[in-house]
Design a protein around this motif. Structure first.
Motif, PDB file in Angstrom:
ATOM      1  N   SER A  33       0.816  -1.221   0.000  1.00 51.98           N
ATOM      2  CA  SER A  33       0.000   0.000   0.000  1.00 51.98           C
ATOM      3  C   SER A  33       0.847   1.268   0.000  1.00 51.98           C
ATOM      4  O   SER A  33       0.353   2.351  -0.333  1.00 51.98           O
ATOM      5  CB  SER A  33      -0.941   0.000   1.205  1.00 51.98           C
ATOM      6  OG  SER A  33      -0.212   0.176   2.411  1.00 51.98           O
ATOM      7  N   LEU A  34       2.119   1.152   0.391  1.00 46.84           N
ATOM      8  CA  LEU A  34       2.999   2.330   0.394  1.00 46.84           C
ATOM      9  C   LEU A  34       3.351   2.781  -1.011  1.00 46.84           C
ATOM     10  O   LEU A  34       3.793   3.912  -1.203  1.00 46.84           O
ATOM     11  CB  LEU A  34       4.285   2.010   1.178  1.00 46.84           C
ATOM     12  CG  LEU A  34       4.098   1.675   2.667  1.00 46.84           C
ATOM     13  CD1 LEU A  34       5.443   1.356   3.306  1.00 46.84           C
ATOM     14  CD2 LEU A  34       3.411   2.817   3.400  1.00 46.84           C
ATOM     15  N   ALA A  40      -4.488   1.170  -5.232  1.00 48.41           N
ATOM     16  CA  ALA A  40      -5.866   1.035  -5.709  1.00 48.41           C
ATOM     17  C   ALA A  40      -6.308  -0.424  -5.778  1.00 48.41           C
ATOM     18  O   ALA A  40      -7.479  -0.747  -5.556  1.00 48.41           O
ATOM     19  CB  ALA A  40      -6.009   1.676  -7.080  1.00 48.41           C
ATOM     20  N   PHE A  41      -5.382  -1.328  -6.068  1.00 50.10           N
ATOM     21  CA  PHE A  41      -5.733  -2.741  -6.198  1.00 50.10           C
ATOM     22  C   PHE A  41      -5.990  -3.404  -4.848  1.00 50.10           C
ATOM     23  O   PHE A  41      -6.531  -4.511  -4.791  1.00 50.10           O
ATOM     24  CB  PHE A  41      -4.601  -3.500  -6.916  1.00 50.10           C
ATOM     25  CG  PHE A  41      -4.230  -2.911  -8.248  1.00 50.10           C
ATOM     26  CD1 PHE A  41      -5.180  -2.746  -9.238  1.00 50.10           C
ATOM     27  CD2 PHE A  41      -2.921  -2.526  -8.513  1.00 50.10           C
ATOM     28  CE1 PHE A  41      -4.843  -2.203 -10.475  1.00 50.10           C
ATOM     29  CE2 PHE A  41      -2.569  -1.983  -9.733  1.00 50.10           C
ATOM     30  CZ  PHE A  41      -3.523  -1.816 -10.720  1.00 50.10           C
ATOM     31  N   GLY A  45     -13.266  -4.615  -2.601  1.00 55.96           N
ATOM     32  CA  GLY A  45     -14.245  -4.452  -3.662  1.00 55.96           C
ATOM     33  C   GLY A  45     -13.641  -4.256  -5.036  1.00 55.96           C
ATOM     34  O   GLY A  45     -14.347  -4.373  -6.041  1.00 55.96           O
ATOM     35  N   PHE A  46     -12.340  -3.929  -5.109  1.00 55.54           N
ATOM     36  CA  PHE A  46     -11.709  -3.752  -6.424  1.00 55.54           C
ATOM     37  C   PHE A  46     -11.424  -5.135  -7.015  1.00 55.54           C
ATOM     38  O   PHE A  46     -10.798  -5.973  -6.387  1.00 55.54           O
ATOM     39  CB  PHE A  46     -10.403  -2.966  -6.310  1.00 55.54           C
ATOM     40  CG  PHE A  46      -9.845  -2.544  -7.647  1.00 55.54           C
ATOM     41  CD1 PHE A  46     -10.098  -1.278  -8.147  1.00 55.54           C
ATOM     42  CD2 PHE A  46      -9.086  -3.424  -8.415  1.00 55.54           C
ATOM     43  CE1 PHE A  46      -9.588  -0.889  -9.385  1.00 55.54           C
ATOM     44  CE2 PHE A  46      -8.577  -3.048  -9.652  1.00 55.54           C
ATOM     45  CZ  PHE A  46      -8.830  -1.778 -10.136  1.00 55.54           C
ATOM     46  N   LYS A  78      -2.174   0.430 -16.018  1.00 54.56           N
ATOM     47  CA  LYS A  78      -2.661  -0.141 -14.760  1.00 54.56           C
ATOM     48  C   LYS A  78      -2.461  -1.657 -14.724  1.00 54.56           C
ATOM     49  O   LYS A  78      -2.134  -2.220 -13.675  1.00 54.56           O
ATOM     50  CB  LYS A  78      -4.137   0.221 -14.561  1.00 54.56           C
ATOM     51  CG  LYS A  78      -4.341   1.704 -14.242  1.00 54.56           C
ATOM     52  CD  LYS A  78      -5.713   1.992 -13.682  1.00 54.56           C
ATOM     53  CE  LYS A  78      -6.758   2.032 -14.763  1.00 54.56           C
ATOM     54  NZ  LYS A  78      -8.086   2.475 -14.238  1.00 54.56           N
ATOM     55  N   CYS A  79      -2.617  -2.314 -15.878  1.00 56.63           N
ATOM     56  CA  CYS A  79      -2.385  -3.753 -15.929  1.00 56.63           C
ATOM     57  C   CYS A  79      -0.919  -4.077 -15.660  1.00 56.63           C
ATOM     58  O   CYS A  79      -0.597  -5.096 -15.034  1.00 56.63           O
ATOM     59  CB  CYS A  79      -2.797  -4.304 -17.294  1.00 56.63           C
ATOM     60  SG  CYS A  79      -4.563  -4.620 -17.436  1.00 56.63           S
TER      61      CYS A  79
END
Length: 281
Positions: A33-34, A40-41, A45-46, A78-79
């Motif tokens: 997360s840093l 975002a992933f 819910g994502f 993003k992928c």
């Protein structure tokens, strides 16, 4: 900043407990997360699609104009970041096939569930029955037993979007630990330490229990387990002693009536006449 760094990430081994797995998962999730490209992933819910030739972009769309231009990403970008994140997770999870994580996952939670399934930590309705198999182990401290009970219940709370139905419905929100469930954990804890302990706690803390829950008194009870157990053992010893004395008197009375003899110290005094006619002294 050094203050935001998590402990260095480690790899999962072939043998893990639910506690060690959760420590690994939480540390890895915090570390990922840093990186703003991964954050975002990790949001609940994502989701994304499995990687196939028909879905090379895994159902991910370009960012719209509502996203600041400096942070705007295309679906392909993003992928790329998603693949990088999944490869990181796979590197620290060698006990799971890389394709399970990199190509076949559809959300961060699906990855955790796959790992839990591998270790047998998957939450099921039947798994909850294993709560009945928890006992106080030899040389185990009461507080350690309580933590095992609490961890088990917390791990079996129903999750939104999970695979367990309750009365035909899947919860819309994650279940929280209710006061009644906390009371049940403490009550089970007391019973497993000693079956007489719940009643003694009810007597000892009767005044407080008029206006407080049992779980609220758990810190106080934790400070006095030895004295409570000593009181139980003393009461048990006294009961055994009384029963022993009563039993001796019973056998003495029966023996005296049958034989006409009275035991005094090491000698037995008998009435000769009574003994001859077979009547009590």
């Amino acid at each position: 900043m050094a203050g935001t760094r998590a402990p260095k990430q480690w790899s999962l081994s072939k043998v893990e407990t639910i506690t060690s797995f959760e420590a690994w998962r939480q540390n890895l999730q915090y570390t990922l997360s840093l990186d703003q490209n991964f954050a975002a992933f990790l949001v609940d819910g994502f989701t994304w699609l499995k990687e196939t030739n028909a879905n090379p972009l895994r159902g991910i769309a370009d960012d719209g104009e509502e996203v600041a231009e400096a942070n705007r990403r295309t679906a392909a970008q993003k992928c790329t970041y998603l693949d990088l994140m999944l490869c990181q997770i796979a590197n620290y999870c060698p006990i799971i096939s890389r394709n399970t994580i990199i190509k076949n996952s559809t959300s961060i939670n699906s990855i955790w569930q796959s790992i839990r399934l591998h270790y047998g930590f998957q939450s099921t309705g039947g798994h909850f029955i294993d709560f009945n198999s928890i006992f106080l182990e030899p040389n185990e401290r009461p507080e350690d037993l309580f933590q095992r009970l609490a961890r088990f219940i917390e791990d079996n709370l129903l999750r939104a979007g999970g695979n367990i139905h309750h009365h035909g419905e899947v919860p819309e929100a994650d279940e929280e630990l209710s006061p009644s469930l906390e009371n049940l954990i403490v009550l089970t804890w007391l019973r497993l330490i000693n079956r007489d302990l719940p009643n003694l706690v009810k007597q000892r803390y009767g005044t407080e229990l008029r206006s407080k829950t049992l779980a609220s008194l758990k810190p106080e009870i934790s400070q006095a387990p030895d004295s409570l157990l000593d009181e139980i053992h003393s009461a048990t010893d006294a009961k055994v002693l009384r029963a022993s004395i009563k039993d001796k008197h019973f056998h003495f009375d029966r023996s005296a009536k049958k034989t006409g003899c009275i035991r005094t110290g090491r000698q037995i005094k008998c009435c000769v006449l009574c003994k001859q006619v077979g009547r009590p002294s």
